[in-house]
Design a protein around this motif. Sequence first.
Motif, PDB file in Angstrom:
ATOM      1  N   GLU A 110       0.853  -1.183   0.000  1.00  0.00           N
ATOM      2  CA  GLU A 110       0.000   0.000   0.000  1.00  0.00           C
ATOM      3  C   GLU A 110       0.894   1.239   0.000  1.00  0.00           C
ATOM      4  O   GLU A 110       1.808   1.353   0.819  1.00  0.00           O
ATOM      5  CB  GLU A 110      -0.929   0.011   1.212  1.00  0.00           C
ATOM      6  CG  GLU A 110      -1.867  -1.203   1.258  1.00  0.00           C
ATOM      7  CD  GLU A 110      -2.994  -1.038   2.261  1.00  0.00           C
ATOM      8  OE1 GLU A 110      -3.342   0.121   2.585  1.00  0.00           O
ATOM      9  OE2 GLU A 110      -3.525  -2.068   2.718  1.00  0.00           O
ATOM     10  N   ALA A 140       0.994   5.499  -0.101  1.00  0.00           N
ATOM     11  CA  ALA A 140       0.334   6.792   0.041  1.00  0.00           C
ATOM     12  C   ALA A 140       1.228   7.865  -0.552  1.00  0.00           C
ATOM     13  O   ALA A 140       2.427   7.918  -0.253  1.00  0.00           O
ATOM     14  CB  ALA A 140       0.048   7.101   1.507  1.00  0.00           C
ATOM     15  N   HIS A 161      -3.094   4.879  -2.582  1.00  0.00           N
ATOM     16  CA  HIS A 161      -4.036   5.718  -1.848  1.00  0.00           C
ATOM     17  C   HIS A 161      -4.033   7.159  -2.343  1.00  0.00           C
ATOM     18  O   HIS A 161      -4.957   7.924  -2.024  1.00  0.00           O
ATOM     19  CB  HIS A 161      -3.713   5.708  -0.357  1.00  0.00           C
ATOM     20  CG  HIS A 161      -3.962   4.390   0.309  1.00  0.00           C
ATOM     21  ND1 HIS A 161      -5.211   3.992   0.709  1.00  0.00           N
ATOM     22  CD2 HIS A 161      -3.113   3.364   0.628  1.00  0.00           C
ATOM     23  CE1 HIS A 161      -5.140   2.790   1.267  1.00  0.00           C
ATOM     24  NE2 HIS A 161      -3.880   2.386   1.219  1.00  0.00           N
ATOM     25  N   VAL A 199      -3.164  11.803   0.784  1.00  0.00           N
ATOM     26  CA  VAL A 199      -4.187  11.678   1.828  1.00  0.00           C
ATOM     27  C   VAL A 199      -3.815  12.567   3.020  1.00  0.00           C
ATOM     28  O   VAL A 199      -2.649  12.918   3.204  1.00  0.00           O
ATOM     29  CB  VAL A 199      -4.327  10.204   2.299  1.00  0.00           C
ATOM     30  CG1 VAL A 199      -4.798   9.326   1.152  1.00  0.00           C
ATOM     31  CG2 VAL A 199      -3.014   9.684   2.870  1.00  0.00           C
ATOM     32  N   PRO A 200      -4.794  12.931   3.849  1.00  0.00           N
ATOM     33  CA  PRO A 200      -4.509  13.731   5.044  1.00  0.00           C
ATOM     34  C   PRO A 200      -3.568  12.988   5.995  1.00  0.00           C
ATOM     35  O   PRO A 200      -3.505  11.754   5.993  1.00  0.00           O
ATOM     36  CB  PRO A 200      -5.895  13.919   5.685  1.00  0.00           C
ATOM     37  CG  PRO A 200      -6.869  13.661   4.588  1.00  0.00           C
ATOM     38  CD  PRO A 200      -6.236  12.651   3.694  1.00  0.00           C
ATOM     39  N   HIS A 201      -2.890  13.763   6.813  1.00  0.00           N
ATOM     40  CA  HIS A 201      -1.908  13.168   7.712  1.00  0.00           C
ATOM     41  C   HIS A 201      -2.536  12.154   8.664  1.00  0.00           C
ATOM     42  O   HIS A 201      -1.909  11.142   9.002  1.00  0.00           O
ATOM     43  CB  HIS A 201      -1.211  14.275   8.521  1.00  0.00           C
ATOM     44  CG  HIS A 201      -0.038  13.793   9.303  1.00  0.00           C
ATOM     45  ND1 HIS A 201      -0.049  13.680  10.675  1.00  0.00           N
ATOM     46  CD2 HIS A 201       1.194  13.363   8.904  1.00  0.00           C
ATOM     47  CE1 HIS A 201       1.115  13.233  11.087  1.00  0.00           C
ATOM     48  NE2 HIS A 201       1.886  13.019  10.044  1.00  0.00           N
ATOM     49  N   GLU A 202      -3.755  12.382   9.072  1.00  0.00           N
ATOM     50  CA  GLU A 202      -4.418  11.442   9.981  1.00  0.00           C
ATOM     51  C   GLU A 202      -4.547  10.059   9.342  1.00  0.00           C
ATOM     52  O   GLU A 202      -4.380   9.032  10.002  1.00  0.00           O
ATOM     53  CB  GLU A 202      -5.809  11.966  10.371  1.00  0.00           C
ATOM     54  CG  GLU A 202      -5.793  13.197  11.271  1.00  0.00           C
ATOM     55  CD  GLU A 202      -5.405  14.473  10.517  1.00  0.00           C
ATOM     56  OE1 GLU A 202      -5.461  14.462   9.251  1.00  0.00           O
ATOM     57  OE2 GLU A 202      -5.043  15.460  11.176  1.00  0.00           O
ATOM     58  N   ARG A 203      -4.835  10.015   8.046  1.00  0.00           N
ATOM     59  CA  ARG A 203      -4.933   8.733   7.349  1.00  0.00           C
ATOM     60  C   ARG A 203      -3.564   8.084   7.171  1.00  0.00           C
ATOM     61  O   ARG A 203      -3.449   6.861   7.171  1.00  0.00           O
ATOM     62  CB  ARG A 203      -5.604   8.915   5.987  1.00  0.00           C
ATOM     63  CG  ARG A 203      -7.118   9.062   6.074  1.00  0.00           C
ATOM     64  CD  ARG A 203      -7.758   8.871   4.718  1.00  0.00           C
ATOM     65  NE  ARG A 203      -7.476   7.547   4.161  1.00  0.00           N
ATOM     66  CZ  ARG A 203      -7.649   7.231   2.872  1.00  0.00           C
ATOM     67  NH1 ARG A 203      -8.080   8.147   2.016  1.00  0.00           N
ATOM     68  NH2 ARG A 203      -7.376   6.025   2.441  1.00  0.00           N
ATOM     69  N   VAL A 204      -2.543   8.918   7.009  1.00  0.00           N
ATOM     70  CA  VAL A 204      -1.187   8.377   6.921  1.00  0.00           C
ATOM     71  C   VAL A 204      -0.820   7.668   8.224  1.00  0.00           C
ATOM     72  O   VAL A 204      -0.271   6.568   8.211  1.00  0.00           O
ATOM     73  CB  VAL A 204      -0.167   9.490   6.604  1.00  0.00           C
ATOM     74  CG1 VAL A 204       1.262   8.956   6.686  1.00  0.00           C
ATOM     75  CG2 VAL A 204      -0.422  10.063   5.213  1.00  0.00           C
ATOM     76  N   GLU A 255      -2.854   6.289  10.271  1.00  0.00           N
ATOM     77  CA  GLU A 255      -3.609   5.036  10.290  1.00  0.00           C
ATOM     78  C   GLU A 255      -2.913   3.961   9.467  1.00  0.00           C
ATOM     79  O   GLU A 255      -2.886   2.783   9.855  1.00  0.00           O
ATOM     80  CB  GLU A 255      -5.026   5.276   9.749  1.00  0.00           C
ATOM     81  CG  GLU A 255      -5.908   6.123  10.660  1.00  0.00           C
ATOM     82  CD  GLU A 255      -7.246   6.454  10.012  1.00  0.00           C
ATOM     83  OE1 GLU A 255      -7.508   5.927   8.902  1.00  0.00           O
ATOM     84  OE2 GLU A 255      -8.004   7.240  10.592  1.00  0.00           O
ATOM     85  N   LEU A 256      -2.342   4.355   8.332  1.00  0.00           N
ATOM     86  CA  LEU A 256      -1.609   3.391   7.499  1.00  0.00           C
ATOM     87  C   LEU A 256      -0.405   2.833   8.247  1.00  0.00           C
ATOM     88  O   LEU A 256      -0.143   1.625   8.213  1.00  0.00           O
ATOM     89  CB  LEU A 256      -1.150   4.055   6.201  1.00  0.00           C
ATOM     90  CG  LEU A 256      -2.147   4.159   5.070  1.00  0.00           C
ATOM     91  CD1 LEU A 256      -1.553   4.946   3.907  1.00  0.00           C
ATOM     92  CD2 LEU A 256      -2.577   2.777   4.604  1.00  0.00           C
ATOM     93  N   ARG A 270      -1.403   0.183  10.676  1.00  0.00           N
ATOM     94  CA  ARG A 270      -1.826  -1.077  10.079  1.00  0.00           C
ATOM     95  C   ARG A 270      -0.673  -1.852   9.468  1.00  0.00           C
ATOM     96  O   ARG A 270      -0.809  -3.030   9.139  1.00  0.00           O
ATOM     97  CB  ARG A 270      -2.870  -0.808   8.987  1.00  0.00           C
ATOM     98  CG  ARG A 270      -4.222  -0.347   9.521  1.00  0.00           C
ATOM     99  CD  ARG A 270      -5.193  -0.048   8.364  1.00  0.00           C
ATOM    100  NE  ARG A 270      -5.044  -1.030   7.298  1.00  0.00           N
ATOM    101  CZ  ARG A 270      -4.745  -0.729   6.018  1.00  0.00           C
ATOM    102  NH1 ARG A 270      -4.553   0.512   5.657  1.00  0.00           N
ATOM    103  NH2 ARG A 270      -4.655  -1.679   5.119  1.00  0.00           N
TER     104      ARG A 270
END
Length: 226
Positions: free
Chosen positions: A79, A81, A104, A107-112, A114-115, A118
């Motif tokens: 994955e 980003a 992806h 993406v916003p830093h918050e989603r980064v 999250e990546l 995971r």
Amino acid sequence: VRQREGGAHRELDSVLAGQGRLHVIHNAVDLDRIGTPSDRRAERGVVVAVGRLIEKKGLEDLVKACALLRWRGDEVRLEIAGDGPLRDELDAAAVRSGLRVVFHGAVPHERVIELYRRAAVFCLPCVVASTGDRDGLPTSVLEAMAVGVPVVTTAVNGLSELVLDGQTGLVVPEHDPAALADALGRLLADPALAERLAWRGREIVERRFSLERSVADLRALFPDAA
């Protein structure tokens, strides 16, 4: 580099031809914003990369390495980003290799974050581009290590001061997808090794690359400033 002549210091010194005294204040991360390794929920086989889709990030090598792992029978899902001019080229390389890659985009830093949480492994195999362009110390590598993700990368420039092979991560040569696949495979197959490197990675970020530490170093250079 805090009186240490690491990769970034040597590179800048060569550009300046040794003229004058050189201090390097490293890129740093806000640990309060990042969270702690206990926040991770790693998913089996997930390899994450974060960065602009440009040559110096070495992402074509990463696609090839993950394809090799799939060919060997390892469970892996890549994955990525980020966005950039090599998006179509990387997508085509993945299709040719039969590897499913999740792009992806930006993406916003918050989603980064999250990546990172995971990810089973974070990988950014930086290279010196054909133009001579190279990374200093990518923020994404610092952030992944701060989150507590085991990291695989190269020793380009400032990375050599952060990711110490077998201590705070695994280091491979540039442009070597086979070595990259071997390193990724080791971490995916050996949870104990992955955990040990992840915790030591977090520790070196806390000691040397936190925002608090870098601000203190910068202030120390100007003791008479108001």
